[in-house]
Design a protein around this motif. Sequence first.
Motif, short mmCIF file in Angstrom:
data_model
loop_
_atom_site.label_atom_id
_atom_site.label_comp_id
_atom_site.label_asym_id
_atom_site.label_seq_id
_atom_site.Cartn_x
_atom_site.Cartn_y
_atom_site.Cartn_z
N ARG A 1 0.84 -1.21 0.00
CA ARG A 1 0.00 0.00 0.00
C ARG A 1 0.87 1.25 0.00
O ARG A 1 0.58 2.21 -0.72
N GLN A 2 1.92 1.24 0.80
CA GLN A 2 2.81 2.39 0.87
C GLN A 2 3.47 2.64 -0.47
O GLN A 2 3.58 3.79 -0.92
N ILE A 3 3.93 1.57 -1.13
CA ILE A 3 4.56 1.70 -2.44
C ILE A 3 3.59 2.24 -3.47
O ILE A 3 3.92 3.11 -4.29
N ALA A 4 2.35 1.73 -3.44
CA ALA A 4 1.32 2.19 -4.39
C ALA A 4 0.98 3.65 -4.16
O ALA A 4 0.82 4.43 -5.12
N GLU A 5 0.87 4.04 -2.90
CA GLU A 5 0.55 5.43 -2.58
C GLU A 5 1.67 6.37 -2.99
O GLU A 5 1.41 7.47 -3.50
N GLU A 6 2.92 5.93 -2.79
CA GLU A 6 4.06 6.75 -3.19
C GLU A 6 4.13 6.89 -4.70
O GLU A 6 4.42 7.97 -5.23
N LYS B 1 1.58 6.74 -6.74
CA LYS B 1 0.47 7.61 -7.11
C LYS B 1 0.82 9.07 -6.86
O LYS B 1 0.54 9.95 -7.68
N ARG B 2 1.47 9.34 -5.70
CA ARG B 2 1.85 10.70 -5.37
C ARG B 2 2.84 11.26 -6.39
O ARG B 2 2.70 12.40 -6.86
N GLU C 1 2.37 14.42 -8.98
CA GLU C 1 3.32 15.53 -9.00
C GLU C 1 3.86 15.75 -10.41
O GLU C 1 4.00 16.90 -10.86
N ALA C 2 4.17 14.64 -11.10
CA ALA C 2 4.68 14.75 -12.46
C ALA C 2 3.62 15.35 -13.39
O ALA C 2 3.94 16.18 -14.25
N LYS C 3 2.38 14.95 -13.19
CA LYS C 3 1.29 15.48 -14.00
C LYS C 3 1.10 16.98 -13.75
O LYS C 3 0.88 17.76 -14.68
N LYS C 4 1.21 17.35 -12.48
CA LYS C 4 1.04 18.76 -12.11
C LYS C 4 2.14 19.61 -12.72
O LYS C 4 1.90 20.69 -13.25
N LYS C 5 3.41 19.12 -12.67
CA LYS C 5 4.53 19.85 -13.24
C LYS C 5 4.37 19.97 -14.75
O LYS C 5 4.70 21.01 -15.34
N GLY C 6 3.88 18.89 -15.39
CA GLY C 6 3.67 18.93 -16.83
C GLY C 6 2.63 19.96 -17.23
O GLY C 6 2.77 20.67 -18.22
N THR C 7 1.57 20.05 -16.42
CA THR C 7 0.52 21.04 -16.69
C THR C 7 1.04 22.44 -16.52
O THR C 7 0.73 23.35 -17.33
#
Length: 246
Positions: free
Chosen positions: A223-228, A230-231, A235-241
């Motif tokens: 779960r921790q790996i999946a959440e990280e 996803k985070r 962040e990458a999507k936000k920077k791209g936008t």
Amino acid sequence: MIYGAMKFSLGGSLKIAFRPWVEGLENVPARGPAILASNHLSFSDSFFLPAVLDRKVTFIAKAEYFTAPGIKGKLTAAFFKGVGQLPVDRSGGRGAGEAAIRAGIQVVESGGLFGIYPEGTRSPDGRLYRGKPGGLARVALATGAPVIPVAMIDTEKIQPPGQVVPKLMRPGIRIGEPLDFSRYQGMDGDRFILRSVTDEVMYEIMKLSGQEYVDIYATAAKRQIAEEAKRKAEEAKKKGTERSGG
């Protein structure tokens, strides 16, 4: 008959193709009940271990493997039955866990070898995680059967999660000396003893495997790996936008 034929064909093919090395094979009794408690690195663990043993070993498998529709589903069901997998419906929470424990007790009480992964799921990163006390310890204390620690070596490199075609390389299997918990037989309702028995087995597996031990459950780590992941994706999507001026 089916198991023998499947073991001869599959086991022989695995040994020829991958040439697994084994240490401690003499620690598995030639007859009588025992529990094989192994670390879990790859889907292929349940095939390599039986391939090197002279006796049938029964693992618990998801019931879905036996009930899928179509020709592929029938072939899959025949395959899992042929290699000694036992179908258990694990979708019902605590009830599913109880069904798996009962199935394990039945295998042991019939004089067979029962294989179990105390971590409850595959390691997400090759490290050894905390063992769950509900399965292994309860079967051991209900039956008094010896627990044999097993370490699978490098199987995660052969078939990482999501990889269909395995890589041809040589895995290893280390089998430790049997652990006797018969002094606790019938005390499977004591959670402190269940925890103690499980931790002792995991310590032996750690020594055999050389893995780094992590004192959390593998399911929590996943779960921790999946959440990280996803985070980081967000962040990458936000920077791209932001770069595109959106």
